[in-house]
Write a protein that holds these residues in place. Structure first.
Motif, PDB file in Angstrom:
ATOM      1  N   MET A   1       8.629  -2.666   7.388  1.00  0.00           N
ATOM      2  CA  MET A   1       7.502  -3.534   7.705  1.00  0.00           C
ATOM      3  C   MET A   1       6.557  -3.565   6.509  1.00  0.00           C
ATOM      4  O   MET A   1       6.361  -2.560   5.844  1.00  0.00           O
ATOM      5  N   THR A   2       5.972  -4.718   6.267  1.00  0.00           N
ATOM      6  CA  THR A   2       4.981  -4.813   5.210  1.00  0.00           C
ATOM      7  C   THR A   2       3.614  -4.428   5.766  1.00  0.00           C
ATOM      8  O   THR A   2       3.406  -4.413   6.981  1.00  0.00           O
ATOM      9  N   TYR A   3       2.697  -4.166   4.852  1.00  0.00           N
ATOM     10  CA  TYR A   3       1.328  -3.858   5.252  1.00  0.00           C
ATOM     11  C   TYR A   3       0.734  -5.025   6.027  1.00  0.00           C
ATOM     12  O   TYR A   3       0.077  -4.840   7.042  1.00  0.00           O
ATOM     13  N   GLU A   4       0.986  -6.237   5.540  1.00  0.00           N
ATOM     14  CA  GLU A   4       0.439  -7.433   6.178  1.00  0.00           C
ATOM     15  C   GLU A   4       0.967  -7.606   7.603  1.00  0.00           C
ATOM     16  O   GLU A   4       0.219  -7.968   8.508  1.00  0.00           O
TER      17      GLU A   4
ATOM     18  N   ILE B   1      -1.893   2.145  12.544  1.00  0.00           N
ATOM     19  CA  ILE B   1      -2.995   2.627  11.706  1.00  0.00           C
ATOM     20  C   ILE B   1      -2.477   3.647  10.700  1.00  0.00           C
ATOM     21  O   ILE B   1      -2.796   3.583   9.506  1.00  0.00           O
ATOM     22  N   GLU B   2      -1.664   4.574  11.160  1.00  0.00           N
ATOM     23  CA  GLU B   2      -1.111   5.602  10.269  1.00  0.00           C
ATOM     24  C   GLU B   2      -0.192   4.973   9.220  1.00  0.00           C
ATOM     25  O   GLU B   2      -0.226   5.348   8.051  1.00  0.00           O
ATOM     26  N   PHE B   3       0.619   4.007   9.624  1.00  0.00           N
ATOM     27  CA  PHE B   3       1.498   3.300   8.690  1.00  0.00           C
ATOM     28  C   PHE B   3       0.660   2.618   7.599  1.00  0.00           C
ATOM     29  O   PHE B   3       0.960   2.737   6.419  1.00  0.00           O
ATOM     30  N   CYS B   4      -0.377   1.901   8.000  1.00  0.00           N
ATOM     31  CA  CYS B   4      -1.235   1.196   7.047  1.00  0.00           C
ATOM     32  C   CYS B   4      -1.931   2.180   6.113  1.00  0.00           C
ATOM     33  O   CYS B   4      -2.023   1.943   4.904  1.00  0.00           O
ATOM     34  N   ARG B   5      -2.403   3.278   6.654  1.00  0.00           N
ATOM     35  CA  ARG B   5      -3.073   4.297   5.845  1.00  0.00           C
ATOM     36  C   ARG B   5      -2.114   4.840   4.781  1.00  0.00           C
ATOM     37  O   ARG B   5      -2.467   4.948   3.604  1.00  0.00           O
TER      38      ARG B   5
ATOM     39  N   GLN C   1      -0.055   5.053  -0.853  1.00  0.00           N
ATOM     40  CA  GLN C   1       1.098   4.871  -1.737  1.00  0.00           C
ATOM     41  C   GLN C   1       0.790   3.847  -2.838  1.00  0.00           C
ATOM     42  O   GLN C   1       1.057   4.085  -4.009  1.00  0.00           O
ATOM     43  N   VAL C   2       0.205   2.730  -2.457  1.00  0.00           N
ATOM     44  CA  VAL C   2      -0.124   1.686  -3.434  1.00  0.00           C
ATOM     45  C   VAL C   2      -1.182   2.192  -4.413  1.00  0.00           C
ATOM     46  O   VAL C   2      -1.104   1.948  -5.615  1.00  0.00           O
ATOM     47  N   GLU C   3      -2.172   2.907  -3.905  1.00  0.00           N
ATOM     48  CA  GLU C   3      -3.211   3.455  -4.775  1.00  0.00           C
ATOM     49  C   GLU C   3      -2.609   4.394  -5.815  1.00  0.00           C
ATOM     50  O   GLU C   3      -2.960   4.339  -6.999  1.00  0.00           O
ATOM     51  N   GLU C   4      -1.670   5.251  -5.398  1.00  0.00           N
ATOM     52  CA  GLU C   4      -1.017   6.167  -6.329  1.00  0.00           C
ATOM     53  C   GLU C   4      -0.210   5.406  -7.373  1.00  0.00           C
ATOM     54  O   GLU C   4      -0.225   5.761  -8.558  1.00  0.00           O
TER      55      GLU C   4
ATOM     56  N   ARG D   1      -2.581   3.890  -9.909  1.00  0.00           N
ATOM     57  CA  ARG D   1      -3.115   4.912 -10.817  1.00  0.00           C
ATOM     58  C   ARG D   1      -2.104   5.283 -11.891  1.00  0.00           C
ATOM     59  O   ARG D   1      -2.482   5.655 -13.002  1.00  0.00           O
ATOM     60  N   GLU D   2      -0.816   5.225 -11.561  1.00  0.00           N
ATOM     61  CA  GLU D   2       0.211   5.500 -12.563  1.00  0.00           C
ATOM     62  C   GLU D   2       0.311   4.361 -13.570  1.00  0.00           C
ATOM     63  O   GLU D   2       0.557   4.591 -14.750  1.00  0.00           O
ATOM     64  N   ILE D   3       0.105   3.148 -13.114  1.00  0.00           N
ATOM     65  CA  ILE D   3       0.196   1.971 -13.978  1.00  0.00           C
ATOM     66  C   ILE D   3      -1.028   1.863 -14.878  1.00  0.00           C
ATOM     67  O   ILE D   3      -0.917   1.613 -16.073  1.00  0.00           O
TER      68      ILE D   3
END
Length: 67
Positions: free
Chosen positions: A7-10, A44-48, A53-56, A59-61
Motif C-alpha cells: 500500500m502507498t502512503y496516499e 496510523i502506524e503504517f503511515c508513521r 522511512q522516507v525521512e531517513e 537524509r541519506e540523499i
C-alpha cells in the motif's frame, strides 16, 4: 493484520480519512466500531513508519549541512 497488500502512503491516508469519517458519524455498532478503530490504528502506524522511512532516505540523499 489489516494491511496484507502493498500500500502507498496516499492509499493508507485516504483509507484512514474514510475510517475517521465513518467513526465520527456515530452510526457504527459496537462490534463494527472496535473493528474500524483497530483498522485506523494499523493505518496510523503504517503511515508513521512510512514517513520515518522516507525521512531517513532523504537524509541519506541530502546530507545535513549543519554538521
Amino acid at each position: 493484520m489489516y494491511m496484507k497488500t502493498k500500500m502507498t502512503y496516499e492509499q493508507a491516508s485516504a483509507q484512514l480519512e474514510q475510517l475517521v469519517q465513518e467513526i465520527e458519524q456515530g452510526s457504527l455498532g459496537i462490534d463494527h466500531l472496535a473493528e474500524k478503530v483497530r483498522m485506523a490504528q494499523e493505518l496510523i502506524e503504517f503511515c508513521r513508519q512510512k514517513l520515518v522511512q522516507v525521512e531517513e532516505e532523504i537524509r541519506e540523499i541530502i546530507p545535513d549541512e549543519d554538521k
